[in-house]
Design a protein around this motif. Structure first.
Motif, PDB file in Angstrom:
ATOM      1  N   THR A 113      39.352  41.296  35.505  1.00  0.00           N
ATOM      2  CA  THR A 113      39.182  40.288  36.558  1.00  0.00           C
ATOM      3  C   THR A 113      38.583  38.992  36.017  1.00  0.00           C
ATOM      4  O   THR A 113      38.514  37.998  36.738  1.00  0.00           O
ATOM      5  CB  THR A 113      38.294  40.820  37.705  1.00  0.00           C
ATOM      6  N   ASP A 114      38.179  38.991  34.755  1.00  0.00           N
ATOM      7  CA  ASP A 114      37.669  37.793  34.095  1.00  0.00           C
ATOM      8  C   ASP A 114      38.883  36.999  33.605  1.00  0.00           C
ATOM      9  O   ASP A 114      39.356  37.180  32.487  1.00  0.00           O
ATOM     10  CB  ASP A 114      36.746  38.183  32.939  1.00  0.00           C
ATOM     11  N   THR A 115      39.381  36.122  34.439  1.00  0.00           N
ATOM     12  CA  THR A 115      40.656  35.454  34.170  1.00  0.00           C
ATOM     13  C   THR A 115      40.622  34.636  32.886  1.00  0.00           C
ATOM     14  O   THR A 115      41.576  34.654  32.096  1.00  0.00           O
ATOM     15  CB  THR A 115      41.030  34.549  35.352  1.00  0.00           C
ATOM     16  N   SER A 119      43.750  37.841  39.132  1.00  0.00           N
ATOM     17  CA  SER A 119      43.505  37.534  37.731  1.00  0.00           C
ATOM     18  C   SER A 119      44.762  37.759  36.899  1.00  0.00           C
ATOM     19  O   SER A 119      45.092  36.943  36.016  1.00  0.00           O
ATOM     20  CB  SER A 119      42.360  38.404  37.194  1.00  0.00           C
ATOM     21  N   THR A 151      46.688  34.810  34.884  1.00  0.00           N
ATOM     22  CA  THR A 151      46.893  34.931  33.439  1.00  0.00           C
ATOM     23  C   THR A 151      48.369  34.806  33.090  1.00  0.00           C
ATOM     24  O   THR A 151      48.732  34.150  32.099  1.00  0.00           O
ATOM     25  CB  THR A 151      46.330  36.272  32.942  1.00  0.00           C
TER      26      THR A 151
END
Length: 316
Positions: free
Chosen positions: A49-51, A85, A89
């Motif tokens: 979820t950390d794009t 995310s 991405t």
């Protein structure tokens, strides 16, 4: 040599990553905890979820294979940020987003399921899964990303231990000749998607531009009931016929008081109380992957479980 990112390393993610590596692709697997490297595969510990971090990791990728899933009882909370995310991405990197989906989004239907059915589920998990694909499809239609979804029925086969209704709860007792218990009606026809066929489909659609922009069903053998599958597994194992019992609804009701996971099963009971049949003819008419013959599925599954249980006995 193409570069592929695989999100998640459960049964589908691991089978897909290893198939890609066998084909000589460069493979990077993303999980929260990471793992030790293995031949042809780099494992990276990262929250998907950390794009920003995921985008940096996926630069230059041909495809991003979405094979992860949040804990079952946290779908409504955790799927939206993960899906967003992945889409962001894919947009930033230009990689095709290959999404592993399931059949929940259709909801209860009469007759075999095809990709032409509307995503008409009204229960929470079905709506969540439908929304994940609808978000990606809309972005694809806007020309912002390239996306495709492949939908599988219940996983079956080597590597499937948890969550599968023909997995840990069924195969180990069967191999010992003991009765097995299953959710729902053990005589209802049910489609079982063989895990290696899932991986082969995910890899194939990444390379087939004509597949993008829509959903496809993973090639799957004709439906067989739990009782029929247990009979075939028992015959292959040489343990003979074993009793197959449906788990009473009252037992599930009591267990759900203590287990959030079991509480979630109420929503999908229809999948095992009535016929649950997938039609994969559209994919088979367009592409190369075919479902593995059921006798081969059964043979490989029994052999895998025997090796797994024997290893556990040696190290136990």
């Amino acid at each position: 040599m193409s570069f592929h990112v695989v999100i998640g390393f459960g049964p589908a993610g691991s089978a897909t990553a290893r198939l890609l590596a066998e084909q000589g692709r460069t493979v990077r697997v993303v999980t929260r905890s990471g793992r030790s490297p293995e031949p042809g595969i780099e494992h990276v510990a990262l929250d998907a979820t950390d794009t920003r971090s995921l985008t940096d990791l996926a630069r230059g990728a041909t495809a991003i294979h979405s094979c992860a899933a949040p804990p079952y009882h946290h779908w409504a909370r955790d799927w939206p940020p993960l899906a967003s995310s992945l889409c962001a991405t894919a947009e930033a990197t230009g990689a095709v987003l290959v999404m592993l989906g399931n059949l929940y989004g259709y909801g209860p239907v009469d007759g075999p399921m095809t990709e032409e059915l509307p995503l008409a589920a009204t229960a929470t998990k079905g709506r969540v899964r439908a929304a994940v694909w609808e978000q990606a499809r809309e972005l694809h239609e806007q020309g912002r990303i390239k996306a495709v979804e492949v939908r599988a029925s219940d996983f079956f086969g080597p590597g499937v231990t948890d969550g599968g209704h023909l997995a840990a709860r069924v195969v180990p007792p069967l191999l010992r000749g003991k009765p097995v218990t299953t959710l729902g009606d053990p005589d209802a026809p049910h489609s079982w998607t063989y895990l290696p066929d899932v991986a082969r489909t995910l890899v194939e659609v990444a390379d087939e531009e004509s597949a993008w922009g829509r959903a496809w069903h993973v090639p799957t053998q004709p439906a067989l009931s739990v009782r029929e599958m247990v009979g075939r597994l028992g015959a292959q194992a040489g343990t003979g016929p074993v009793a197959v019992r449906g788990l009473p609804g009252a037992v599930i009701g009591v267990a759900s008081l203590f287990s959030p996971l079991i509480r979630e099963l109420k929503e999908i009971r229809y999948q095992f109380d009535r016929p649950f049949v997938v039609n994969s003819s559209a994919y088979e008419a367009a592409f190369a992957v075919r479902s593995t013959p059921v006798d081969e599925q059964v043979k490989e599954t029994v052999a895998w479980w025997r090796e797994r249980l024997a290893a556990g006995d040696r190290h136990g």
